[in-house]
Design a protein around this motif. Structure first.
Motif, PDB file in Angstrom:
ATOM      1  N   ASN A 133     -13.527   4.086   9.027  1.00 41.74           N
ATOM      2  CA  ASN A 133     -12.292   4.539   9.663  1.00 41.74           C
ATOM      3  C   ASN A 133     -11.374   5.209   8.645  1.00 41.74           C
ATOM      4  N   PHE A 134     -11.643   4.994   7.348  1.00 44.16           N
ATOM      5  CA  PHE A 134     -10.759   5.486   6.299  1.00 44.16           C
ATOM      6  C   PHE A 134     -11.438   6.453   5.335  1.00 44.16           C
ATOM      7  N   ILE A 135     -12.741   6.440   5.247  1.00 41.01           N
ATOM      8  CA  ILE A 135     -13.442   7.322   4.312  1.00 41.01           C
ATOM      9  C   ILE A 135     -14.698   7.874   4.964  1.00 41.01           C
ATOM     10  N   VAL A 139      -4.714  -1.219   3.145  1.00 42.46           N
ATOM     11  CA  VAL A 139      -4.838  -1.305   4.599  1.00 42.46           C
ATOM     12  C   VAL A 139      -5.879  -2.366   4.939  1.00 42.46           C
ATOM     13  N   PRO A 140      -5.603  -3.186   5.955  1.00 40.70           N
ATOM     14  CA  PRO A 140      -6.614  -4.161   6.371  1.00 40.70           C
ATOM     15  C   PRO A 140      -7.748  -3.457   7.109  1.00 40.70           C
ATOM     16  N   LYS A 145      -6.670   8.943  -1.120  1.00 35.31           N
ATOM     17  CA  LYS A 145      -5.822   9.533  -0.079  1.00 35.31           C
ATOM     18  C   LYS A 145      -4.643   8.634   0.260  1.00 35.31           C
ATOM     19  N   LEU A 146      -4.883   7.319   0.280  1.00 38.59           N
ATOM     20  CA  LEU A 146      -3.860   6.379   0.709  1.00 38.59           C
ATOM     21  C   LEU A 146      -2.804   6.109  -0.350  1.00 38.59           C
ATOM     22  N   THR A 147      -3.063   6.502  -1.616  1.00 33.63           N
ATOM     23  CA  THR A 147      -2.096   6.201  -2.667  1.00 33.63           C
ATOM     24  C   THR A 147      -0.793   6.973  -2.499  1.00 33.63           C
ATOM     25  N   MET A 148      -0.811   8.036  -1.725  1.00 29.48           N
ATOM     26  CA  MET A 148       0.416   8.798  -1.492  1.00 29.48           C
ATOM     27  C   MET A 148       0.755   8.882  -0.016  1.00 29.48           C
ATOM     28  N   GLU A 149       0.260   7.908   0.738  1.00 31.11           N
ATOM     29  CA  GLU A 149       0.583   7.857   2.162  1.00 31.11           C
ATOM     30  C   GLU A 149       1.451   6.634   2.426  1.00 31.11           C
TER      31      GLU A 149
END
Length: 1184
Positions: free
Chosen positions: A504-506, A575-576, A614-618
């Protein structure tokens, strides 16, 4: 919305948003030869996976006009991504460029006519979104000139060497596109400019402060009260009012301020000496001054977190964020360390009023250096905001303070230390000289021994005990150690991929195995908590990783980080990841075609959290609204699960109130006295770790005492979702009213100690399925059947809990009757409890008297198991009633879960629909409780999630229809005779002992042989009811997947059954039976354990079905005016289409010629190929 102008003068309204994977095709189409020459050959999907930030500029039609991707290192192999900083410093005039304030452009493409405007708009947006960003660099191996759009925004870096490196370097500065706002003291002349900013809040503020509050606030400035404005081009665009007058006593009563010395200054006269440090140990600064808080990634002693006043070792004056002063001098070995005690001098000031134009709100942090100058002797800035207020950008730099559970303030408190202004947050590989500092920093962590052990293994061999590579990184500010991270290579990534929804994330295929890492330890001083994501981003860069995973093991497992109930700061950055439902494989039958043991192995369950580049700046949206759920039922837990697993939302105030706390786990199967809905197993709870995201209060909902301020229930509450069996009056020691896991464990322990090995009768009282599971549990405890009396209540017409209706299947009832007779259990029908101990003192119960339709019944009793019908707990009813909620036998709600109080929603079997719906036969008890909970969450999410819009202009008569849920209503358990039981059926108004007339039955096996399997198909040949009664365990999760499936999908089940090919749904044919006299036996294999059906049990099969439906809907029939297949079928039904052939033959031919069949085959092969690691038993092209 913004506008840009093309080179030809065309004005276009545009939106700058984060790039989605679906934009890849449009981005590829914009890549030109000039783009390839500048950035090299680009795999767009791979770039989107690895970039820290990717933005797309689109127009009103959502057409991609431009795209830019940014990363934390230069393009390609010009320099190793972990070494770019010294490379730039040595070769260019770039001494101020750091990983904190610099990003690198990896791709820019745009439609030619909009390229210049698009480039400027993207750069402006990126600078505005990332407050710490000062420089955007472009380092390219080519010496060619930049394209025209980039020339407008980039300037060449000054080279320090001649000849320089074989590359070209350019830079774009913040001050050209999003300059820092000028902050100055507020003046009365600013009033008119500021009035426009306050326009939206003027009414509320005027009512609170008076009509001239702003002018009075500016004029009233003194040593304790200050006001400042920020300017853009000479116009005031923001205002802040700060005060040093704070009620610290109240704040300490309401919030956990102990780690911050209660916001008081240390008292110099109370300094006490501690022993000097041992000689020979090097200390990087006084690390006692920075100790992690309880929310820093490990379990912490909350009573002593900071060494008193130690944080003041960081310089107390910072004139500008970039103005870096030296820290306190490094202490010599002979010096003493001072531990100050708390004084009564305040060490904090507060923000009273803050407002800024929306266009400049991302620059709110520009106020902070200025206001700290106004209070040079105070180290903390605090601000309180209403719980329902959305978190504005300024608060993203602040640390939320945990409130006391007794706090009644309707506000959240945020805190910021002046040292947080420092920009010298440097992350580097740990060296052995850092160990003393690390040891001092983590000494109060409960798991610090484990952290230090792993650190020592890194120092010694860079590997752990299993040989897995380890890496350790430290964060320093002004040469003082403030954080540590230890990671290891994730060697179990195949198991993670198969068991958790990381996809769902990568895009998994774009990440090499060695790019996956596991976060083992994380500790960071809370003063620098706003740098937590940057810390992890730097770890990913320096370690050459793209993904990190953080497992949280349940507390009952002996693991290093078994701290599932501690909400750690690292979780706020991650994120869980939802666990995936697994297929129960027939491994013996599959043989070499079974999935890898790496996937099917049985591991200790854990919850998984994830972060990638990607998530480090979201950023996440923080929601402080207080959400209270009463009752740990399937409904309540499903509701909380939906909220907790929203990856872009962070709920800070979710509380579960339950009589016995969070549902426990069974250490022994003999504790399962109650039936199950198969909603969530112990393994499911461990894999979700909801306790990491919610507060759990063990207690009951009771009315507020007279005189207590506050509402009965906090805002956005969900009332009890589950009725309970109850007993009024003093409870005898041998009376057990079983409602949940806690009651079962208590009863189990009592029975072992006081009943099993002794004599006496056990009376089980009730009509539900629970009485049968309870009897079976007693028999499993080696209680003789003749000692058990099963007493059924009188049957009432229409009752859903009568003895004759709890199974809804006469065959199962017959099996239970025979099993009870065989076990010697006494069964009594139509008996109503009248007296205990003949009306005398019921402690303990020695006899029970019942009335019946024949003669009274009196039984000797050693233990009484009360499993009669569930009702509403008296305290819950009293609370509901005192809160003036409408109660009509059940709590009354509308179709959107509203009670008559707008802040209280309710769901679950405790509720009923209002009489205006004329639907008394329907209630939430008729439906799957988890589905109801999920729908409740879906109804509330639009109020919190900015990506969702609340429904507007709904049809006026929509509220006249009650919602009908579609998931199966499930019951199961262990029944007398050793039977495993499962019953899944379509939600219905009342349980019925007779199946509907429509449809047909598929029935195999017999109760005598212990292999009874019954399917009911409706008139559309969809599976509507599943009933299994077996003497052997069966894969429940697999069989539940059959619900709602068409018989054709089940390998033409009906035709095979009619042809006599399916003799047993557990076992298809006997081993000695021959078919058509072919001289080889048919293998013994369960029909629903065969290879063909395993894909149906896959957790992504529903998505595959949806894709099939979309293909059918989108396929156009050219010979019939390009109508879709579904429209063609509708024409045939309406007899508007004359055909000669059989309808099925006609549709098949039309579907093949239209190209739909080819698309269907391609999609099927893609589904099997993409899920190959689960579905290894299916042959694919190229394998044969």
């Amino acid at each position: 919305m913004r506008t840009i102008t093309s080179s030809g003068g065309k004005v276009e309204t545009v939106t700058v948003r984060r790039t989605e994977s679906s934009d890849a095709h449009a981005i590829n189409s914009l890549i030109s030869p000039a783009t390839v020459a500048l950035f090299g050959r680009v795999n767009v999907i791979n770039l989107l996976e690895k970039a820290n930030l990717a933005v797309t500029l689109s127009n009103a039609k959502n057409e991609v006009l431009a795209h830019a991707a940014f990363s934390d290192h230069p393009i390609g192999d010009i320099v190793d991504q972990a070494c770019w900083e010294p490379f730039l410093h040595d070769n260019y005039s770039a001494e101020k460029y750091t990983p904190l304030n610099t990003l690198f452009l990896h791709l820019f493409v745009a439609q030619p006519i909009f390229s210049i405007g698009s480039a400027k708009e993207i750069v402006r947006t990126v600078f505005n979104a990332i407050t710490e960003l000062q420089y955007i660099c472009l380092v390219t191996p080519t010496s060619r000139c930049l394209e025209r759009a980039l020339v407008k925004i980039f300037e060449p870096m000054k080279s320090l060497k001649d000849p320089g490196p074989q590359c070209s370097a350019f830079v774009c500065h913040r001050h050209n596109y999003c300059p820092r706002l000028h902050v100055r003291r507020a003046r009365v002349e600013d009033h008119d400019d500021l009035t426009h900013i306050f326009a939206e809040q003027t009414k509320a503020l005027t009512g609170f402060y008076g009509p001239y509050f702003l002018a009075e606030l500016i004029e009233a400035q003194d040593d304790e009260n200050h006001a400042a404005v920020c300017e853009n081009e000479g116009t005031a665009v923001g205002f802040i009012s700060v005060s040093g007058d704070i009620n610290l006593k109240l704040l300490n009563e309401c919030f956990e301020l102990g780690p911050f010395n209660g916001l008081y200054k240390p008292s110099p006269e109370d300094l006490t000496e501690t022993a000097p440090e041992p000689e020979g140990e090097r200390t990087t600064g006084d690390t006692n001054t920075i100790s992690p808080q309880g929310s820093t990634g490990e379990d912490v002693d909350q009573t002593k977190v900071f060494d008193q006043g130690g944080v003041t070792e960081i310089p107390s004056e910072v004139s500008e964020p970039g103005d870096i002063q030296a820290c306190a001098a490094e202490p010599k070995v002979s010096e003493v360390t001072l531990e100050p005690r708390v004084s009564v001098t305040p060490n904090a000031f507060c923000i009273q009023l803050f407002v800024i134009y929306k266009n400049f709100e991302m620059r709110s942090v520009d106020f902070l250096p200025n206001i700290f100058k106004l209070f040079p002797d105070r180290d903390f800035c605090i601000i309180s905001v209403p719980k329902l207020a959305p978190e504005f950008p300024l608060l993203q730099s602040f640390l939320r303070v945990v409130p006391h559970h007794t706090s009644s303030l309707p506000q959240e408190l945020y805190i910021f230390h002046r040292s947080g202004l420092l920009k010298t947050f440097v992350v580097s590989l740990a060296v052995s000289a850092d160990r003393p500092a690390v040891c001092n920093m983590v000494k109060r962590l409960s798991l610090h021994e484990s952290l230090l052990e792993d650190l020592d293994m890194f120092y010694q061999a860079h590997r752990d005990m299993d040989g897995t590579p380890l890496q350790a990184f430290v964060a320093q500010v002004q040469n003082q150690l403030v954080g540590i991270v230890i990671i290891r290579n994730e060697e179990d990534i195949d198991y993670i991929r198969a068991n958790y929804n990381i996809e769902n994330f990568i895009y998994f295929s774009h990440h090499r195995y060695e790019e996956h890492g596991q976060l083992c330890h994380f500790a960071l001083n809370p003063i620098f908590q706003h740098y937590a994501k940057h810390f992890l981003k730097e770890v990913l860069r320096l370690a050459h990783k793209s993904c990190l995973y953080y497992p949280i093991y349940p507390s009952y497992h002996n693991q290093k980080n078994s701290c599932a109930h501690y909400l750690t700061s690292v979780l706020n950055c991650m994120v869980p990841v939802r666990p995936r439902r697994q297929i129960v494989y027939p491994l013996e039958e599959l043989g070499i075609n079974a999935p890898s043991k790496q996937i099917t192995k049985d591991q200790v369950p854990y919850a998984l959290n994830h972060i990638n580049r990607k998530l480090t700046m979201e950023p996440k949206v923080t929601i402080n609204a207080r959400i209270v759920v009463v009752g740990a039922s399937d409904t309540g837990l499903a509701f909380l699960e939906v909220l907790a697993f929203c990856p872009h939302l962070r709920f800070n105030n979710m509380t579960l109130i339950s009589t016995h706390g969070f549902p426990g786990y069974y250490t022994n199967e003999k504790m399962r006295f109650l039936s199950t809905s198969h909603g969530s197993s112990d393994r499911d709870h461990a894999q979700m770790s909801l306790r990491s995201w919610i507060n759990v209060v063990t207690g009951k909902m009771v009315p507020c005492p007279t005189g207590v301020d506050g509402s009965h229930l906090p805002p956005k509450s969900q009332l009890p979702a589950q009725p309970r069996r109850r007993y009024t009056g003093p409870v005898p020691s041998n009376l057990f009213t079983l409602n949940d896991h806690h009651d079962c464990v208590t009863a189990y322990q009592w029975l072992l100690n006081n009943f099993v090995e002794l004599k006496g009768n056990a009376i089980v009282y009730g009509n539900t399925i629970d009485v049968y599971t309870c009897v079976e549990t007693l028999l499993c405890l080696d209680v003789q059947g003749y000692r058990i009396h099963l007493v059924h209540l009188p049957t009432t017409e229409g009752s859903s809990c009568s003895a004759s209706s709890c199974f809804s299947n006469p065959t199962v009832e017959k099996a239970m009757k025979k099993a009870l007779e065989k076990s010697g259990v006494h069964v009594h029908h139509n008996c109503l409890l009248a007296q205990m101990n003949d009306g005398q003192n019921p402690e303990p119960i020695t006899s029970l008297s019942f009335t019946s339709d024949s003669q009274p019944l009196r039984l000797e009793c050693s233990v009484f198991m009360n499993l009669s019908s569930k009702g509403v707990d008296y305290d819950a009813f009293k609370t509901i009633n005192d809160a003036c909620l409408v109660y009509d036998g059940r709590l009354v709600i509308d179709t959107t879960f509203h009670t008559n109080d707008s802040t209280i929603r309710a769901a679950g079997p405790l509720t009923k629909f209002a009489r205006r719906y004329h639907a008394d036969q329907w209630s939430h008890s008729s439906f799957n409780s988890r589905e109801v909970g999920q729908e409740l969450a879906a109804a509330l999410l639009p109020f919190f999630d900015p990506t969702l819009e609340p429904a507007v202009n709904s049809p006026a008569d929509l509220d006249r229809l009650i919602p009908i849920y579609t998931q199966a209503k499930i019951q199961g358990g262990r029944l007398p005779g050793g039977y495993s039981y499962l019953h899944a059926t379509k939600p219905e108004q009342r349980p019925s002992a007779v199946h509907p007339v429509e449809g047909r039955e598929i029935l195999t096996g017999r109760i005598e042989t212990g292999n009874y399997f019954h399917l009911h198909l409706n008139q559309y040949d969809l599976v509507e009811t599943i009933t299994c009664l077996s003497l052997k365990p069966f894969p429940v999760s697999n069989y539940l997947c059959l619900y709602g499936k068409h018989e054709l999908l089940l390998n033409r089940l009906c035709s095979r059954y009619d042809e006599g090919l399916v003799h047993d749904l557990y076992r298809q044919l006997s081993q000695k039976k021959y078919v058509f006299k072919i001289l080889f036996p048919v293998s013994v294999c369960s029909y629903f354990r065969e290879k063909w059906c395993l894909a149906i049990y896959h957790d992504r099969f529903a998505d595959f079905e949806q894709e099939m439906h979309q293909i059918m809907e989108s396929t156009k029939v050219q010979d019939h005016n390009d109508v879709s297949i579904s429209e063609l079928v509708q024409r045939m039904v309406d007899e508007k289409l004359d055909i000669i052939e059989e309808p099925n033959v006609f549709l098949k031919k039309v579907f093949e010629t239209s190209g739909g069949l080819a698309s269907l085959k391609t999609s099927t092969l893609n589904y099997l190929r993409y899920n190959r690691y689960h579905l290894t038993m299916y042959a694919q092209p190229g394998l044969l």
